[in-house]
Write a protein that holds these residues in place. Structure first.
Motif, mmCIF file in Angstrom:
data_model
loop_
_atom_site.group_PDB
_atom_site.id
_atom_site.type_symbol
_atom_site.label_atom_id
_atom_site.label_comp_id
_atom_site.label_asym_id
_atom_site.label_seq_id
_atom_site.Cartn_x
_atom_site.Cartn_y
_atom_site.Cartn_z
ATOM 1 N N PHE A 286 1.004 -1.482 -0.489
ATOM 2 C CA PHE A 286 -0.054 -0.255 -0.027
ATOM 3 C C PHE A 286 0.574 1.238 0.177
ATOM 4 O O PHE A 286 0.253 2.563 -0.783
ATOM 5 N N VAL A 287 2.001 1.064 0.817
ATOM 6 C CA VAL A 287 2.946 2.480 0.965
ATOM 7 C C VAL A 287 3.944 2.206 -0.716
ATOM 8 O O VAL A 287 4.228 3.413 -0.223
ATOM 9 N N SER A 288 3.586 1.620 -1.340
ATOM 10 C CA SER A 288 4.726 1.418 -1.998
ATOM 11 C C SER A 288 6.174 1.746 -2.201
ATOM 12 O O SER A 288 7.008 2.388 -2.399
ATOM 13 N N GLY A 289 7.029 0.858 -0.919
ATOM 14 C CA GLY A 289 8.527 1.392 -0.494
ATOM 15 C C GLY A 289 8.641 2.115 0.606
ATOM 16 O O GLY A 289 7.780 3.161 0.434
ATOM 17 N N GLY A 290 9.686 2.212 0.381
ATOM 18 C CA GLY A 290 10.185 3.498 1.587
ATOM 19 C C GLY A 290 10.457 3.190 2.948
ATOM 20 O O GLY A 290 10.324 2.008 2.792
ATOM 21 N N ALA A 291 10.197 3.825 3.716
ATOM 22 C CA ALA A 291 10.970 3.256 5.554
ATOM 23 C C ALA A 291 9.779 3.729 6.114
ATOM 24 O O ALA A 291 8.381 4.683 6.016
ATOM 25 N N VAL A 292 8.947 3.043 7.148
ATOM 26 C CA VAL A 292 8.646 2.373 7.567
ATOM 27 C C VAL A 292 8.946 1.596 9.047
ATOM 28 O O VAL A 292 9.408 1.185 9.398
ATOM 29 N N ALA A 293 8.431 2.682 9.904
ATOM 30 C CA ALA A 293 8.874 2.023 11.602
ATOM 31 C C ALA A 293 7.963 0.999 11.587
ATOM 32 O O ALA A 293 7.088 0.655 11.485
ATOM 33 N N TYR B 192 4.783 9.273 16.965
ATOM 34 C CA TYR B 192 5.717 10.993 17.593
ATOM 35 C C TYR B 192 6.867 10.853 16.420
ATOM 36 O O TYR B 192 7.258 12.039 15.718
ATOM 37 N N PHE B 193 7.097 9.767 16.263
ATOM 38 C CA PHE B 193 8.720 9.315 15.358
ATOM 39 C C PHE B 193 8.014 9.286 13.800
ATOM 40 O O PHE B 193 9.048 10.567 12.806
ATOM 41 N N VAL B 194 7.336 9.623 13.883
ATOM 42 C CA VAL B 194 6.637 9.359 12.278
ATOM 43 C C VAL B 194 6.091 10.447 12.000
ATOM 44 O O VAL B 194 6.711 10.774 10.653
ATOM 45 N N ALA B 195 5.848 11.049 12.920
ATOM 46 C CA ALA B 195 4.891 12.667 12.389
ATOM 47 C C ALA B 195 6.146 13.738 12.434
ATOM 48 O O ALA B 195 6.113 14.514 11.487
ATOM 49 N N GLY C 287 4.831 5.715 7.094
ATOM 50 C CA GLY C 287 4.026 5.353 8.808
ATOM 51 C C GLY C 287 4.736 4.006 9.110
ATOM 52 O O GLY C 287 6.115 4.109 9.402
ATOM 53 N N ALA C 288 3.921 3.595 10.633
ATOM 54 C CA ALA C 288 4.861 2.328 10.402
ATOM 55 C C ALA C 288 3.721 1.107 10.926
ATOM 56 O O ALA C 288 1.680 1.494 11.015
ATOM 57 N N ILE C 289 3.790 0.584 11.854
ATOM 58 C CA ILE C 289 3.362 -0.301 11.844
ATOM 59 C C ILE C 289 3.691 -0.751 13.781
ATOM 60 O O ILE C 289 4.262 -1.062 13.617
ATOM 61 N N VAL C 290 2.705 -0.818 14.601
ATOM 62 C CA VAL C 290 3.016 -0.991 16.325
ATOM 63 C C VAL C 290 1.850 -2.388 16.827
ATOM 64 O O VAL C 290 1.029 -2.294 16.345
ATOM 65 N N VAL C 291 3.604 -3.259 17.301
ATOM 66 C CA VAL C 291 2.354 -4.358 17.666
ATOM 67 C C VAL C 291 1.784 -3.869 19.030
ATOM 68 O O VAL C 291 2.736 -4.069 19.666
ATOM 69 N N THR C 292 0.706 -4.007 19.736
ATOM 70 C CA THR C 292 0.010 -4.098 20.532
ATOM 71 C C THR C 292 -1.137 -4.424 20.655
ATOM 72 O O THR C 292 -2.096 -4.094 19.887
ATOM 73 N N ALA C 293 -1.939 -4.699 21.923
ATOM 74 C CA ALA C 293 -3.228 -4.906 22.048
ATOM 75 C C ALA C 293 -3.584 -4.101 23.255
ATOM 76 O O ALA C 293 -4.870 -4.314 23.790
ATOM 77 N N SER C 294 -2.824 -2.684 23.697
ATOM 78 C CA SER C 294 -2.911 -1.948 24.477
ATOM 79 C C SER C 294 -4.473 -2.005 25.276
ATOM 80 O O SER C 294 -3.207 -2.449 26.457
ATOM 81 N N HIS C 295 -5.168 -2.796 25.708
ATOM 82 C CA HIS C 295 -5.233 -2.683 26.974
ATOM 83 C C HIS C 295 -6.601 -4.094 27.594
ATOM 84 O O HIS C 295 -6.325 -4.140 28.081
ATOM 85 N N SER D 122 1.095 8.193 7.407
ATOM 86 C CA SER D 122 2.933 9.276 8.111
ATOM 87 C C SER D 122 2.905 10.894 7.748
ATOM 88 O O SER D 122 3.748 11.564 8.582
ATOM 89 N N ARG D 123 1.363 10.666 8.561
ATOM 90 C CA ARG D 123 1.141 12.182 9.808
ATOM 91 C C ARG D 123 1.183 11.549 11.040
ATOM 92 O O ARG D 123 0.966 11.963 11.861
#
Length: 580
Positions: free
Chosen positions: A161-168, A208-211, A218-226, A239-240
């Motif tokens: 979807f993001v067509s390559g580039g850096a992803v956090a 914040y790092f991405v913004a 963009g980023a993928i965050v591995v979490t299930a929060s609560h 990307s924002r």
């Protein structure tokens, strides 16, 4: 664990305290001294200890030291995995066992009840069906629903979807986090993305790092929060630094289910590198947006409970840098969450409430698993309902800058009352922090948030941020010069009653349409579900975005009226179901 030191000797690289200022004696000046019986009871219960002192084997690492204090800690051995203190072992079946291998009760799977569709069959209120993404990303129980195969494919779909580039890439401390993070990284690299591994950090830190990078897709965050420890999830960030729009999630789902993955040739396969500076940048960002001098002048005593989650590597250090005297509970990252369940609700914060009372702290602060939310305990040891803390922060923002506050239809009227009294306006949205954040971005709002402890500060970033919420609440106390209990007591009084009614997923839309028909002729708001507005209160009925239930929120000036409105909401749902 007592967070106290004058000189930091060595800490794990990602858990290093932020620079700036000489660390202070965190307990200095607390009204409860070591000889006080309450303090002795706290120590005897082990509430403020990371784990008991005793014989240890293997290499050791110095965590902190005061002059004459040479306590050390060794890294956990394999059989200690998931252990915070005492002598507990992780049960591979999901529970805990003591050394005699006696079982302990498993955590309640609050995030998933019987009949909930898997992560491949999700739906959102009023929005039709999404097959992969729920209200906040993709979540499921590790094994049957959330596994490495799924993570690889999601990584491939997002990379396409993001067509390559850096992803956090970031994660919370759940035991399954490394597995899913590596799988997602493999999927991203196979699609030609370069992965920036931030490691174990709070979700808002990754955002914040991405913004602020300006170059990360963009980023993928591995979490299930609560959710409980057996859950995990994948959250997609744009990307924002905001959670992806619904349209973007649908595009990713289309790639996922149609297997339209981009396969990078051998010379264009992505790379992976670590970046350990994210916590420092995030800390500096928070500090730059609060009145640190006012907080340091007051030097409040704070008990913080990160709940063994991602907030452990951030919030205690942030509070010390703001001049607070800090006691910490459950402040070691541990994916088994041995201290308490990840959701920071009153039922799970008994230790925090007790310690705040016993040491006469000014405030208690608790996070969920990925530290994008913060809830509070006042100086009297009373839990502060999320609507009230949101109202206090909203009023402070409007007084400072004027403007609009954005909050969902489920939030109490107390927020509208205090914002309008301060000269601001309120915009109501559907339930969900991504929707609130997007609306704030589009309208130029000065503040927003939900009643669950998720507050959004647009001058910082457009997402929920637990550390910023904690810092802003301390700033508010410093500026007001009053105790938190006094500020809460001065708010308009509303009584809230919540209920749930089980509704099969396949009947959700039909039931909602029936409720709309039943409410005809009354003053209603259909922004999200059906909210019936009365002169002396209101009741909201809406389908959950994560469970096969309808949620009923009722509020009124008196408890009796709130109960009556809640009963009316439940009756509407049951009537729409056909008298069941």
């Amino acid at each position: 664990m007592v967070v106290r030191r004058r000189h930091v000797v060595e800490l794990p690289e990602r858990a290093a305290p932020p620079p700036g200022g000489e660390p202070r004696e965190d307990r200095a000046g607390l009204r409860c001294r070591g000889r006080h019986p309450a303090a002795s009871r706290v120590r005897e219960r082990g509430l403020l200890r990371g784990r008991p002192v005793g014989p240890r084997r293997g290499p050791r690492q110095v965590v902190s030291r005061r002059p004459g204090d040479d306590r050390e800690r060794d890294p956990p051995r394999r059989r200690e995995r998931g252990r915070q203190g005492g002598h507990r072992l992780l049960d591979p079946r999901g529970g805990l066992r003591d050394r005699r291998r006696r079982g302990r009760p498993r955590q309640h799977r609050r995030g998933r009840r019987a009949g909930l569709p898997s992560c491949q069959d999700r739906s959102r209120a009023g929005d039709g069906v999404t097959r992969l993404f729920g209200t906040n990303g993709i979540r499921g129980v590790i094994g049957p629903e959330m596994n490495a195969d799924l993570a690889v494919k999601v990584g491939r779909a997002i990379g396409t979807f993001v067509s390559g580039g850096a992803v956090a890439l970031a994660r919370d401390p759940r035991l399954s986090g490394p597995m899913l993070a590596r799988a997602a990284a493999s999927g991203l690299m196979s699609a030609g993305c370069d992965v920036i591994d931030l490691g174990l950090v709070p979700t808002p830190c990754a955002q914040y790092f991405v913004a602020k990078s300006g170059q990360v897709k963009g980023a993928i965050v591995v979490t299930a929060s609560h959710n409980p420890r057996e859950f995990n999830g994948l959250k997609a960030i744009d990307s924002r630094g905001m959670e992806m729009r619904r349209e973007d999630e649908e595009a990713i789902e289309s790639i996922f289910f149609e297997s339209r993955f981009h396969v990078a040739p051998w010379s264009e396969v992505g790379s992976i590198r670590a970046d350990d500076a994210a916590i420092h940048r995030y800390t500096e960002g928070v500090l730059s947006k609060v009145d640190g001098d006012a907080i340091r002048k007051r030097a409040p005593s704070v008990v913080v409970d990160p709940g063994n989650g991602a907030g452990c590597v951030m919030t205690p250090y942030l509070l010390r840098s703001l001049g607070c005297r800090v006691l910490s509970l459950n402040a070691q990252p541990d994916g088994a969450f041995p201290g308490r369940l990840p959701e920071p609700t009153p039922d799970h914060l008994g230790d925090l409430i007790r310690v705040v009372r016993e040491v006469h702290a000014d405030i208690g602060i608790a996070h969920d698993g990925d530290a994008d939310r913060a809830t509070f305990v006042d100086d009297q040891g009373a839990f502060v309902v999320g609507d009230k803390s949101l109202a206090l922060l909203a009023r402070s923002a409007v007084k400072s800058r004027g403007g609009t506050v954005v909050t969902p239809v489920s939030t109490s009227t107390v927020v509208e009352d205090v914002v309008r009294a301060a000269g601001g306006t309120v915009v109501r949205t559907r339930v969900g922090s991504p929707i609130v954040a997007r609306t704030m971005f589009e309208t130029g709002a000065v503040f927003g948030g939900e009643e669950n402890g998720g507050a959004i500060f647009p001058e910082h970033q457009f997402c929920r941020d637990g550390a910023m919420s904690a810092a802003k609440m301390l700033e508010l106390l410093a500026h007001e010069g009053q105790a938190l209990s006094a500020l809460v007591a001065a708010l308009p009084l509303y009584h809230i009653k919540k209920s749930n009614v089980s509704v099969p997923v396949e009947r959700r839309e039909a039931v909602l349409a029936s409720i709309v028909e039943l409410a005809k002729g009354r003053k209603v708001d259909t922004t999200d579900g059906v909210k019936i507005l009365e002169k002396d209160g209101a009741v909201l009925v809406r389908p959950s975005g994560t469970e096969p239930i309808f949620r009923v929120y009722a509020e009124a000036r008196t408890p009796a009226r709130a109960d009556a409105l809640a009963d009316e909401g439940v009756a509407l749902v049951k009537k729409a179901l056909g008298g069941r």
